[in-house]
Design an enzyme around this catalytic site. Structure first.
Site, mmCIF file in Angstrom:
data_model
loop_
_atom_site.group_PDB
_atom_site.id
_atom_site.type_symbol
_atom_site.label_atom_id
_atom_site.label_comp_id
_atom_site.label_asym_id
_atom_site.label_seq_id
_atom_site.Cartn_x
_atom_site.Cartn_y
_atom_site.Cartn_z
ATOM 1 N N LEU A 152 -1.646 -1.071 -4.003
ATOM 2 C CA LEU A 152 -2.769 -0.218 -3.651
ATOM 3 C C LEU A 152 -2.309 1.238 -3.593
ATOM 4 O O LEU A 152 -1.489 1.597 -2.739
ATOM 5 C CB LEU A 152 -3.349 -0.626 -2.295
ATOM 6 C CG LEU A 152 -3.696 -2.107 -2.097
ATOM 7 C CD1 LEU A 152 -4.233 -2.343 -0.695
ATOM 8 C CD2 LEU A 152 -4.689 -2.575 -3.148
ATOM 9 N N GLY B 185 3.865 -0.207 -1.311
ATOM 10 C CA GLY B 185 3.699 -0.796 -2.629
ATOM 11 C C GLY B 185 4.845 -0.468 -3.559
ATOM 12 O O GLY B 185 5.289 -1.305 -4.350
ATOM 13 N N TYR C 289 0.843 -1.193 0.000
ATOM 14 C CA TYR C 289 0.000 0.000 0.000
ATOM 15 C C TYR C 289 0.879 1.244 0.000
ATOM 16 O O TYR C 289 1.807 1.361 0.800
ATOM 17 C CB TYR C 289 -0.888 -0.041 1.242
ATOM 18 C CG TYR C 289 -1.905 1.075 1.388
ATOM 19 C CD1 TYR C 289 -2.246 1.926 0.342
ATOM 20 C CD2 TYR C 289 -2.550 1.271 2.599
ATOM 21 C CE1 TYR C 289 -3.181 2.920 0.492
ATOM 22 C CE2 TYR C 289 -3.500 2.269 2.772
ATOM 23 C CZ TYR C 289 -3.812 3.095 1.713
ATOM 24 O OH TYR C 289 -4.743 4.085 1.873
ATOM 25 N N CYS C 290 0.600 2.177 -0.932
ATOM 26 C CA CYS C 290 1.286 3.470 -0.974
ATOM 27 C C CYS C 290 2.798 3.254 -1.096
ATOM 28 O O CYS C 290 3.265 2.533 -1.968
ATOM 29 C CB CYS C 290 0.901 4.293 0.251
ATOM 30 S SG CYS C 290 1.554 5.982 0.285
ATOM 31 N N LEU C 291 3.577 3.847 -0.220
ATOM 32 C CA LEU C 291 5.032 3.705 -0.259
ATOM 33 C C LEU C 291 5.452 2.248 -0.071
ATOM 34 O O LEU C 291 6.456 1.801 -0.635
ATOM 35 C CB LEU C 291 5.647 4.602 0.813
ATOM 36 C CG LEU C 291 7.160 4.649 0.957
ATOM 37 C CD1 LEU C 291 7.818 4.966 -0.374
ATOM 38 C CD2 LEU C 291 7.545 5.686 2.002
#
Length: 598
Positions: free
Chosen positions: A357, A333, A329-331
């Site tokens: 994500l 990811g 998720y985010c960083l």
């Protein structure tokens, strides 16, 4: 493998990392001065803003055609306003209000109160909106101006105008005037008390709790599980199965260390982790440790080696001989994509799939956050982090708030200080107040290597002496973007299509960076679009994709769970044991663990 409590990361050496001015006498004085300035500006470089305004102003001064066009625009706007004001004043006799010449934008909720449509408030509203519209045209790029400078000039103009909005002044805001009359000024007294509480918290460098109704481990981050591994950077949680049998391939969740992991494990009703477990998935999740100034020299790659790879080793020990579905998720990811590319390059085949994500891999179109990314701004921020050892949560959130100052700054101030209301308690707001810090060296490397230099998709991101390439990833990809994301704009997330030959399923969901991901089944108003591209399919640009991918009402979670199941073994198996004692993975305590409370 040992499930250890792990030592605190070693203190920083006395020598700062290489910089453009390293080696000059008295360099420390310069850096300390810039760090002190950065504390006053919230980490924003005044030099970068001055350079932007200078670039725009010099080019604008030598553009008489643009000046003439704007003069005509101003004259037209004044005439339209005068006609409207005359008609509006006449409405007191005729009873029919004229149509205002300028309408607020669809996302501007400052003037939602119907009272803004009546006299005298509509006159103030229209005068402000006309100025806002004119300045938006005035700060459009002038030929020859660097794009980032034009964007920054527009940004500064927008910030100044937002501060001057009549909605921020109690005697010009009809909602505040009405509430004050109704309550005899009690709202202003409550607002003064709220302001005093916030000022005291700011002076004490403490976060004001957004909510007292949500407690980590009780009604948020409350999915049953066990910490089975801990090192100096993270804890690994194995969640308790909720079904008699499970899918054979486990899921490993890699959150961003810019946030606490329980954004994916909020209240039971909207916890993605709890929902996945309920669908028969064996779920593991990383919980990152909140760094202190002693961790200033933690490197960006440590989150791959001591985070993702260490977690993969542990999951593989608990569920041997099975591939792993990894989700970032985010960083988290972004780092997972880097890890997956290196694993593919080196022949490591432990991954069954990769889910990203709201995670960017190409940063050339990283949205409005690029306003704060150039050599000047990053050097300024580096000096602040060099002095502190970390980037404090308030300094980090300031930039995000300025990008949406109407919603996140001024509207909240009006609500809290003029109407005397605090935000409604919610699990998402409680999580948002539970902030984290960022280590100096890690964040500097992240900003330079990815945001500033975009090394990953340029073939210049080097690990172990060789560059890694996203096209080496051969496992299926599930990528989620959110429609109103101002941190990872969905078109930027979509660009992964250009850098991989794997099967890629792309989902575009309603909502923003957080609310779009926390999108549980049954959530009212949610919708998503989904389409899969095979490795040999022709590239489809994002706007064409948007025009052809049908919108489906509801959450994207069931589509993802089905996608994971379709890429897992057909037969379900008995849930795995907790940990792997023979590998040193023994229970270290119940979920959500110790690090999330730090």
């Amino acid at each position: 493998m040992d499930a250890t409590t792990g030592p605190v990361l070693s203190p920083a050496p006395a020598t700062p990392p290489a910089s453009a001015d390293e080696g000059y006498p008295f360099d420390t004085i310069d850096r300390a001065l810039r760090a002190a300035t950065a504390r006053l500006t919230g980490g924003l470089s005044p030099f970068a803003l001055y350079t932007a305004w200078q670039d725009w102003a010099v080019h604008f001064a030598s553009a008489p055609g643009r000046q003439l066009a704007l003069a005509f625009d101003a004259a037209d706007s004044i005439q339209a306003y005068a006609r409207f004001a005359t008609a509006a004043m006449s409405s007191t006799v005729t009873g029919e209000m004229a149509t205002p010449p300028v309408a607020p934008s669809r996302n501007d909720h400052r003037f939602d109160d119907p009272a803004w449509a009546g006299l005298p408030y509509v006159l103030w509203q229209q005068a402000f909106l006309a100025q806002e519209q004119w300045w938006e045209r005035a700060t459009q790029p002038v030929r020859g101006v660097a794009k980032i400078n034009a964007d920054r000039a527009a940004f500064v103009a927008r910030q100044l105008l937002d501060a001057a909005s009549p909605s921020n002044l109690p005697w010009l805001n009809p909602t505040v005037v009405r509430r004050t009359l109704e309550e005899g000024g009690a709202n202003l007294a409550r607002g003064l008390a709220n302001a005093a509480d916030d000022a005291a918290a700011a002076l004490a460098k403490a976060e004001r709790p957004t909510s007292l109704a949500f407690e980590v481990g009780v009604n948020v981050a409350a999915t049953p599980g066990t910490v089975i591994y801990r090192n100096e950077l993270m804890e690994l949680i194995q969640y308790t199965p909720a079904t008699p049998s499970v899918l054979a391939e486990p899921v490993l969740i890699v959150p961003a260390w810019i946030m606490k992991f329980y954004i994916l494990d909020l209240s039971p009703a909207n916890s993605l982790i709890r929902w996945l477990v309920g669908q028969g998935h064996t779920v593991f999740a990383i919980s990152w440790r909140n760094p202190t100034d002693a961790d200033r020299d933690v490197e960006f790659d440590a989150y791959r080696t001591r985070g993702i790879l260490a977690a993969l080793d542990a999951v593989g020990a608990v569920v041997p001989d099975r591939k792993i579905h990894a989700c970032g998720y985010c960083l988290g990811g972004t780092q997972l994509a880097i890890a997956a590319a290196k694993m593919a390059r080196d022949g490591d085949e432990r991954l069954a799939s990769v889910t990203l994500l709201a995670a960017q891999t190409d940063f050339s179109e990283a949205g409005e956050l690029m306003l704060f990314v150039d050599e000047n701004q990053i050097a300024f921020l580096e000096d602040l982090m060099w002095d502190q050892g970390v980037l404090e949560s308030g300094q980090m959130s300031g930039a995000f708030q300025l990008l949406r100052s109407n919603d996140l700054v001024w509207s909240r101030m009006v609500k809290s200080y003029l109407l005397g209301e605090r935000d409604v308690e919610s699990d998402l707001a409680a999580w948002n107040a539970d902030a984290t810090r960022m280590p100096y060296r890690m964040h500097a490397q992240y900003l330079r290597r990815l945001f500033l230099e975009n090394r990953l998709t340029a073939g210049r991101y080097v690990l172990d002496g060789r560059p890694v390439a996203l096209k080496d990833i051969r496992v299926p990809l599930f990528v989620v973007g959110t429609e109103t994301d101002h941190i990872a704009p969905w078109r930027s997330v979509y660009k992964l299509h250009l850098f991989t030959e794997s099967e890629l399923t792309f989902v575009l969901t309603s909502g923003g960076h957080n609310a779009g991901i926390v999108s549980e089944p049954g959530h009212r108003g949610r919708r998503h679009r989904i389409a899969t591209a095979k490795g040999d399919d022709a590239y489809v640009d994002p706007d064409s994709w948007l025009a052809t991918a049908p919108a489906t009402a509801g959450s994207w979670w069931p589509a993802w769970s089905g996608w994971l199941a379709a890429r897992s073994a057909a037969d379900r198996v008995a849930p795995p044991p907790v940990g792997a004692p023979s590998e040193g993975l023994v229970p270290l305590g119940p979920a959500p663990g110790a690090y999330v409370k730090g």
